[in-house]
Write a protein that holds these residues in place. Structure first.
Motif, PDB file in Angstrom:
ATOM      1  N   ILE A 177       0.767  -1.138  -0.084  1.00 29.57           N
ATOM      2  CA  ILE A 177      -0.138  -0.117  -0.043  1.00 29.57           C
ATOM      3  C   ILE A 177       0.894   1.168  -0.171  1.00 29.57           C
ATOM      4  N   THR A 178       0.328   2.159  -0.880  1.00 27.70           N
ATOM      5  CA  THR A 178       1.162   3.418  -0.956  1.00 27.70           C
ATOM      6  C   THR A 178       0.402   4.710  -0.257  1.00 27.70           C
ATOM      7  N   HIS A 179      -1.009   4.598  -0.387  1.00 28.67           N
ATOM      8  CA  HIS A 179      -1.814   5.714  -0.245  1.00 28.67           C
ATOM      9  C   HIS A 179      -3.015   4.934   0.552  1.00 28.67           C
ATOM     10  N   PHE A 180      -3.468   5.654   1.800  1.00 30.94           N
ATOM     11  CA  PHE A 180      -4.585   5.182   2.469  1.00 30.94           C
ATOM     12  C   PHE A 180      -5.457   6.267   2.727  1.00 30.94           C
ATOM     13  N   VAL A 181      -6.865   6.317   1.900  1.00 29.49           N
ATOM     14  CA  VAL A 181      -8.053   7.275   1.874  1.00 29.49           C
ATOM     15  C   VAL A 181      -8.803   6.959   2.806  1.00 29.49           C
ATOM     16  N   ALA A 182      -9.540   7.855   3.546  1.00 26.94           N
ATOM     17  CA  ALA A 182     -10.626   7.386   4.478  1.00 26.94           C
ATOM     18  C   ALA A 182     -11.453   8.414   4.933  1.00 26.94           C
ATOM     19  N   CYS A 183     -12.795   8.484   5.002  1.00 26.26           N
ATOM     20  CA  CYS A 183     -13.349   9.460   5.340  1.00 26.26           C
ATOM     21  C   CYS A 183     -13.168   9.709   6.964  1.00 26.26           C
ATOM     22  N   SER A 184     -13.321  11.131   7.567  1.00 24.71           N
ATOM     23  CA  SER A 184     -13.028  11.389   8.895  1.00 24.71           C
ATOM     24  C   SER A 184     -14.562  11.840   9.629  1.00 24.71           C
ATOM     25  N   GLY A 185     -14.848  11.078  10.474  1.00 22.82           N
ATOM     26  CA  GLY A 185     -16.023  11.649  11.264  1.00 22.82           C
ATOM     27  C   GLY A 185     -15.669  11.617  12.730  1.00 22.82           C
ATOM     28  N   GLY A 187     -12.993  10.133  13.384  1.00 17.02           N
ATOM     29  CA  GLY A 187     -11.568  10.069  13.018  1.00 17.02           C
ATOM     30  C   GLY A 187     -10.719   8.772  13.504  1.00 17.02           C
ATOM     31  N   GLY A 188     -11.849   8.066  14.233  1.00 17.30           N
ATOM     32  CA  GLY A 188     -11.061   6.700  14.644  1.00 17.30           C
ATOM     33  C   GLY A 188     -10.617   5.745  13.352  1.00 17.30           C
ATOM     34  N   THR A 189     -11.387   5.624  12.506  1.00 17.10           N
ATOM     35  CA  THR A 189     -10.978   4.565  11.407  1.00 17.10           C
ATOM     36  C   THR A 189      -9.673   5.115  10.763  1.00 17.10           C
ATOM     37  N   ILE A 190      -9.533   6.588  10.508  1.00 15.64           N
ATOM     38  CA  ILE A 190      -8.295   6.792   9.696  1.00 15.64           C
ATOM     39  C   ILE A 190      -7.171   6.856  10.620  1.00 15.64           C
ATOM     40  N   SER A 191      -7.261   7.266  12.100  1.00 16.83           N
ATOM     41  CA  SER A 191      -6.155   7.406  12.798  1.00 16.83           C
ATOM     42  C   SER A 191      -5.603   6.306  13.391  1.00 16.83           C
ATOM     43  N   GLY A 192      -6.552   5.076  13.676  1.00 16.93           N
ATOM     44  CA  GLY A 192      -5.839   3.847  14.153  1.00 16.93           C
ATOM     45  C   GLY A 192      -5.366   2.919  12.967  1.00 16.93           C
ATOM     46  N   THR A 193      -6.058   3.134  11.690  1.00 16.43           N
ATOM     47  CA  THR A 193      -5.507   2.415  10.512  1.00 16.43           C
ATOM     48  C   THR A 193      -4.108   2.786  10.361  1.00 16.43           C
ATOM     49  N   ALA A 194      -4.085   4.451  10.270  1.00 10.87           N
ATOM     50  CA  ALA A 194      -2.857   4.909   9.849  1.00 10.87           C
ATOM     51  C   ALA A 194      -1.778   4.799  11.010  1.00 10.87           C
ATOM     52  N   ARG A 195      -2.027   4.805  12.113  1.00  9.12           N
ATOM     53  CA  ARG A 195      -0.997   4.436  13.263  1.00  9.12           C
ATOM     54  C   ARG A 195      -0.355   3.195  12.910  1.00  9.12           C
ATOM     55  N   LYS A 205       1.114   7.525   2.466  1.00  7.48           N
ATOM     56  CA  LYS A 205       0.406   8.885   2.588  1.00  7.48           C
ATOM     57  C   LYS A 205      -0.843   8.541   3.139  1.00  7.48           C
ATOM     58  N   ILE A 206      -1.369   9.358   4.137  1.00  9.07           N
ATOM     59  CA  ILE A 206      -2.601   9.098   4.730  1.00  9.07           C
ATOM     60  C   ILE A 206      -3.441  10.390   4.340  1.00  9.07           C
ATOM     61  N   ILE A 207      -4.482  10.271   3.818  1.00 12.13           N
ATOM     62  CA  ILE A 207      -5.517  11.201   3.237  1.00 12.13           C
ATOM     63  C   ILE A 207      -6.779  11.369   4.001  1.00 12.13           C
ATOM     64  N   GLY A 283     -19.168   7.030  -1.261  1.00 10.67           N
ATOM     65  CA  GLY A 283     -19.136   7.912  -2.617  1.00 10.67           C
ATOM     66  C   GLY A 283     -18.214   8.972  -2.362  1.00 10.67           C
ATOM     67  N   ALA A 284     -18.074   9.395  -1.037  1.00  9.60           N
ATOM     68  CA  ALA A 284     -17.403  10.699  -0.751  1.00  9.60           C
ATOM     69  C   ALA A 284     -15.953  10.403  -0.984  1.00  9.60           C
ATOM     70  N   VAL A 285     -15.527   9.117  -0.368  1.00  7.52           N
ATOM     71  CA  VAL A 285     -14.267   8.936  -0.262  1.00  7.52           C
ATOM     72  C   VAL A 285     -13.576   8.500  -2.078  1.00  7.52           C
ATOM     73  N   MET A 286     -14.481   7.931  -2.770  1.00  4.36           N
ATOM     74  CA  MET A 286     -14.310   7.590  -4.173  1.00  4.36           C
ATOM     75  C   MET A 286     -14.068   8.839  -4.735  1.00  4.36           C
ATOM     76  N   GLN A 287     -14.961   9.799  -4.493  1.00  3.05           N
ATOM     77  CA  GLN A 287     -15.002  11.366  -5.198  1.00  3.05           C
ATOM     78  C   GLN A 287     -13.618  12.047  -4.647  1.00  3.05           C
TER      79      GLN A 287
END
Ligand code: PMP
Length: 344
Positions: A177-185, A187-195, A205-207, A283-287
């Motif tokens: 994996i080179t990029h991880f892109v996730a919606c942030s509400g 923030g648990g998903t993006i923060s824990g996965t990114a960590r 890269k975490i977006i 749809g938001a993350v794909m957009q």
């Protein structure tokens, strides 16, 4: 000897280990390789099953929860459904204070799973006594032996994804994996996965994906809370009008904003191109990924993983209703056969 019956003990054993799906058609004009982790394959049909199970089991381990106790949460729907599901299996009462912005089908689903639901006005500030935060807080104070999940301010929300979503993605991509892109509400998903992923490879890269009308992107860039950024928007579960401590802003490289309209059309496009029926924030993350590709973020060696957080069936009266789309003006700028009303 008789063969052993292959059955799961209960639905909780089905949480996590969701599939990684290669996206081909919707990404055919983009440079790079694109994958979605489809969280609708969880038994509660969203990524929130992971945090509900982890937070409740941690409370049990600490001896805070006993059978018959009450679990309370504020929720846009998905977390509530997951908590209600875990409560059914483990024998807890579940009380949920939800925003009036949540779709009626989501609220009915919570009740179907045995939860007691209080619907609170969406457009009042978090410290207003009618807000779902204050309603939940009051009930937590009043009900003895109750546990308040408090997903926006609970470090275990991050920990759930650090322990499950991160390692699964690392393994599924064989570390490529080179990029991880996730919606942030929260923030648990993006923060824990990114960590987890950054521990394995700090170059990933975490977006984060944010909504117009939310403070997260501006806060990430300036470290200041700007109330002028706040106005009502339609996507549920994405963006926020406060700064959640379940978001580790330092681990996120950048945020991208997406509109309600683009995200709705893109969610519908995912179903029609990939045959994968997903919710509004998918749809938001794909957009966001489309916008990033247009800006030249990826090259042919990029392996981009995004999270599709939940299932499309929760949005039948919203993005999958032509009448709703038309009422929002989302068909005004497109002239496809979709915009023509079909009479049966
Ligand atoms: N999509 C949906 C549909 C959600 O309900 C949520 C949770 N609020 C998210 C995305 C964002 O996930 P997280 O809270 O982990 O940032």
């Amino acid at each position: 000897m008789k063969e052993k019956i292959k059955a799961y003990d209960n639905v909780l054993d089905l949480i996590g280990n969701t599939p990684l799906l290669r996206l081909k058609k919707i990404t055919q004009d983009l440079i790079g390789n694109f994958y979605a982790k489809v969280e609708a394959f969880n038994p509660g049909h969203s990524s929130k099953d992971r945090i509900a199970l982890h937070i409740i089991e941690e409370a049990e381990r600490k001896g805070v929860l006993k059978p018959g106790d009450t679990i309370i949460e504020t929720t846009s729907g998905n977390t509530g459904f997951s908590i209600a599901m875990v409560s059914v299996i483990k024998g807890y009462d579940c009380i949920l204070a939800v925003s009036s912005k949540s779709s009626p089908d989501k609220i009915d689903m919570l009740r179907a799973m045995g939860a007691k639901v209080y619907v609170c006005p969406a457009h009042v500030s978090a410290d207003d006594s009618r807000s779902y935060y204050q309603v939940a807080r009051r009930m937590h104070e009043e009900i003895k032996g109750s546990v308040y999940i408090n997903q926006y301010f609970n470090e275990l929300n991050i920990d759930a994804h650090y322990r499950t979503t991160g390692p699964e993605i690392w393994e599924q991509t064989a570390g490529q994996i080179t990029h991880f892109v996730a919606c942030s509400g929260t923030g648990g998903t993006i923060s824990g996965t990114a960590r987890f992923l950054k521990e394995k490879n700090p170059d990933i890269k975490i977006i984060g994906v944010d909504a117009y009308g939310s403070v997260l992107k501006k806060y990430h860039e300036t470290k200041e809370f700007d109330a002028d950024e706040i106005y009502p928007y339609r996507i549920e579960g994405l963006g926020k009008n406060l700064i959640p401590t379940a978001t580790d802003f330092d681990i996120i490289d950048k945020f991208v904003k997406v509109t309600d309209e683009d995200s709705a059309h893109t969610a519908r496009e995912i179903s029609k191109t990939e045959g994968c029926f997903v919710g509004y924030t998918s749809g938001a993350v794909m957009q966001a990924v489309k916008q990033l590709a247009e800006e030249g973020e990826f090259d042919k060696n990029s392996n981009v993983v995004m999270i599709f957080p939940d299932h499309g069936s929760r949005y039948m009266s919203k993005i999958y209703s032509d009448d709703w789309m038309r009422a929002q003006g989302f068909f005004d700028s497109v002239n496809t056969e979709e915009t023509q009303k079909i009479e049966y």
